[in-house]
Design a protein around this motif. Structure first.
Motif, PDB file in Angstrom:
ATOM      1  N   PHE A  88       0.696  -1.021   0.007  1.00 15.06           N
ATOM      2  CA  PHE A  88      -0.476   0.414  -0.426  1.00 15.06           C
ATOM      3  C   PHE A  88       0.881   1.411  -0.606  1.00 15.06           C
ATOM      4  O   PHE A  88       1.097   2.173  -0.754  1.00 15.06           O
ATOM      5  CB  PHE A  88      -0.601   0.083   1.357  1.00 15.06           C
ATOM      6  N   VAL A  89       1.895   1.161   1.051  1.00 14.52           N
ATOM      7  CA  VAL A  89       2.613   2.738   0.916  1.00 14.52           C
ATOM      8  C   VAL A  89       3.153   3.034  -0.385  1.00 14.52           C
ATOM      9  O   VAL A  89       3.640   3.791  -0.723  1.00 14.52           O
ATOM     10  CB  VAL A  89       3.630   2.125   1.865  1.00 14.52           C
ATOM     11  N   TRP A  90       4.124   1.392  -1.276  1.00 19.35           N
ATOM     12  CA  TRP A  90       4.663   1.951  -2.575  1.00 19.35           C
ATOM     13  C   TRP A  90       3.828   2.637  -3.383  1.00 19.35           C
ATOM     14  O   TRP A  90       4.143   3.380  -4.067  1.00 19.35           O
ATOM     15  CB  TRP A  90       4.976   0.832  -3.099  1.00 19.35           C
ATOM     16  N   THR A  91       2.166   2.106  -3.381  1.00 22.70           N
ATOM     17  CA  THR A  91       1.352   2.034  -4.361  1.00 22.70           C
ATOM     18  C   THR A  91       0.357   3.538  -4.231  1.00 22.70           C
ATOM     19  O   THR A  91      -0.529   3.445  -5.213  1.00 22.70           O
ATOM     20  CB  THR A  91       0.312   1.320  -5.584  1.00 22.70           C
ATOM     21  N   ASN A  92       0.622   3.952  -3.370  1.00 18.88           N
ATOM     22  CA  ASN A  92      -0.716   5.001  -2.538  1.00 18.88           C
ATOM     23  C   ASN A  92      -0.078   6.159  -2.384  1.00 18.88           C
ATOM     24  O   ASN A  92      -0.750   7.167  -1.402  1.00 18.88           O
ATOM     25  CB  ASN A  92      -1.816   4.162  -1.917  1.00 18.88           C
ATOM     26  N   ARG A  93       1.375   6.777  -2.706  1.00 23.67           N
ATOM     27  CA  ARG A  93       1.890   8.027  -2.135  1.00 23.67           C
ATOM     28  C   ARG A  93       0.874   8.653  -2.337  1.00 23.67           C
ATOM     29  O   ARG A  93       0.817   8.971  -4.066  1.00 23.67           O
ATOM     30  CB  ARG A  93       3.484   7.873  -2.386  1.00 23.67           C
ATOM     31  N   GLY A  94       0.691   9.984  -1.778  1.00 25.72           N
ATOM     32  CA  GLY A  94       0.356  10.992  -2.501  1.00 25.72           C
ATOM     33  C   GLY A  94      -1.007  11.430  -2.400  1.00 25.72           C
ATOM     34  O   GLY A  94      -1.582  12.858  -3.797  1.00 25.72           O
TER      35      GLY A  94
END
Length: 390
Positions: free
Chosen positions: A67-73
């Motif tokens: 999740f943190v890789w693909t949902n930044r910003g």
């Protein structure tokens, strides 16, 4: 003048572009995260329980690494678009949007009135992007399309691994490929809209992406001598090109691509210039045909040298090589670039974007909490007493 130059340095190519995404897992979120890195405002629509990728693991300081890789910003908005009020809210947002991305099961959005064709008719400048497993037509479209399953169905797993066992590519490569292909499709549609003023619909599937990568084995199977078999860390049609083990048990892959490199390898690494004249090894075709004898010759030299000695000789021979590294060793690789990202109460060193660009920020914005922006987005796209969006 200085202010203009500063603005020019920090401007990003998708500044001002609004992307709405009903997304889950990996492919669509990766697509929209790349768009966010280019400056787009990405509004992520989530159900009450959230994108299920939030619960995949807790490796990133207690949060999901996926999740943190693909949902930044991104901004997170929780709605139920099957409910009239939330459907109306989604339509108001889409009326201001440039791009709509979705990767729900085929037909799921059509039943709710949010299929791409209907949306483009209602909002002519809107670009829609549908991500599926196997497309929307035919029997295969009904198959569930998790990454490993697509690796198997596409034949990718059939040519991966060692001779004695199939092998999964060690990352979710079909999801990743679909996400990147979707980003390419969206960027292409944005470029087309610049000329025509009209939005368009693009679609990608995990299977199409994997099948595209399988073009070489496909052509060999249909028109050549058959698809390559599983070779482990060896190339099926070039030799020497594979892994050899040093005296201190380090695996190193070498690659010899032409006859000049082969002659240099024989002279400087094998220290057997005569091997270049051996009829069994006189061309790549002959080396592949006599691979067992070739590999035995090379393995014998590797077995006599420790890693440092091997690398010195390979460099002297100008032979291309790569050490087979663990993830821990990759994390300290001299070529690795990282950017900081705030995850909870910690700052993690995330792998930097693969595209280096003038608009690089040098850091990642954090991934949103579930529904973090629901209140502000509902207020922003509320309806005034006069009936217009506020």
């Amino acid at each position: 003048m200085a202010a203009f130059l500063e603005q020019a340095r920090t401007a990003r190519p998708l500044d001002g572009v609004v992307v709405v995404s009903i997304e889950q897992a990996l492919a669509a979120p990766l697509c929209t995260s790349r768009l966010a890195e280019m400056g787009a405002r990405v509004i992520k629509i989530e159900r009450a329980e959230g994108d299920f990728a939030r619960g995949y693991d807790d490796a990133a300081n207690g949060q999901s690494s996926y999740f943190v890789w693909t949902n930044r910003g991104k901004e997170s908005l929780v709605i139920d678009f099957k409910q009239p009020d939330d459907a109306a809210l989604l339509h108001r947002i889409l009326g201001e949007a440039d791009v709509f991305v979705q990767n729900l099961a085929p037909g799921a959005l059509a039943r709710a009135g949010f299929d791409g064709a209907s949306l483009r008719e209602r909002y002519p400048r809107l670009i829609t992007c549908d991500i599926t497993g196997y497309g929307t037509q035919g029997e295969a479209s009904k198959l569930k399309a998790y990454d490993l399953l697509v690796q198997c169905e596409s034949g990718l797993a059939g040519i991966s691994g060692a001779p004695e066992a199939y092998g999964r590519i060690g990352v979710s490569i079909c999801d990743i490929g679909a996400g990147m292909n979707a980003a390419i499709g969206v960027l292409s549609a944005l470029a087309l809209r610049e000329r025509t003023g009209q939005g368009s619909g693009v679609s990608v599937s995990l299977f199409d992406g994997a099948a595209d990568w399988m073009t070489i084995p496909y052509l060999h199977e249909l028109y050549g001598q058959g698809a390559p078999t599983r070779q482990g860390l060896k190339h099926p049609s070039i030799a020497p090109y594979g892994a050899f083990t040093t005296k201190d048990r380090r695996d190193i892959v070498i690659s010899v691509q032409n006859e000049r490199e082969w002659q240099q390898f024989c002279a400087a690494f094998l220290q057997r210039p005569d091997a270049a004249q051996d009829a069994r090894f006189a061309s790549n075709t002959e080396r592949v045909r006599n691979r067992a004898a070739l590999d035995s010759l090379i393995a014998g030299v590797f077995a006599e040298l420790n890693t440092d000695e091997t690398l010195v000789r390979l460099s002297a021979a100008n032979t291309a090589y790569g050490q087979v590294r663990s993830v821990a060793e990759m994390s300290t690789h001299p070529a690795l670039r990282t950017w900081p990202m705030r995850v909870g109460d910690a700052e993690l060193h995330m792998v930097a974007p693969p595209v280096r660009a003038p608009w690089d920020q040098g850091h990642f914005d954090r991934a949103p909490a579930l529904g973090e922006h629901s209140a502000s987005l509902r207020a922003e796209f509320a309806v005034s007493e006069a009936g217009a969006t506020v």
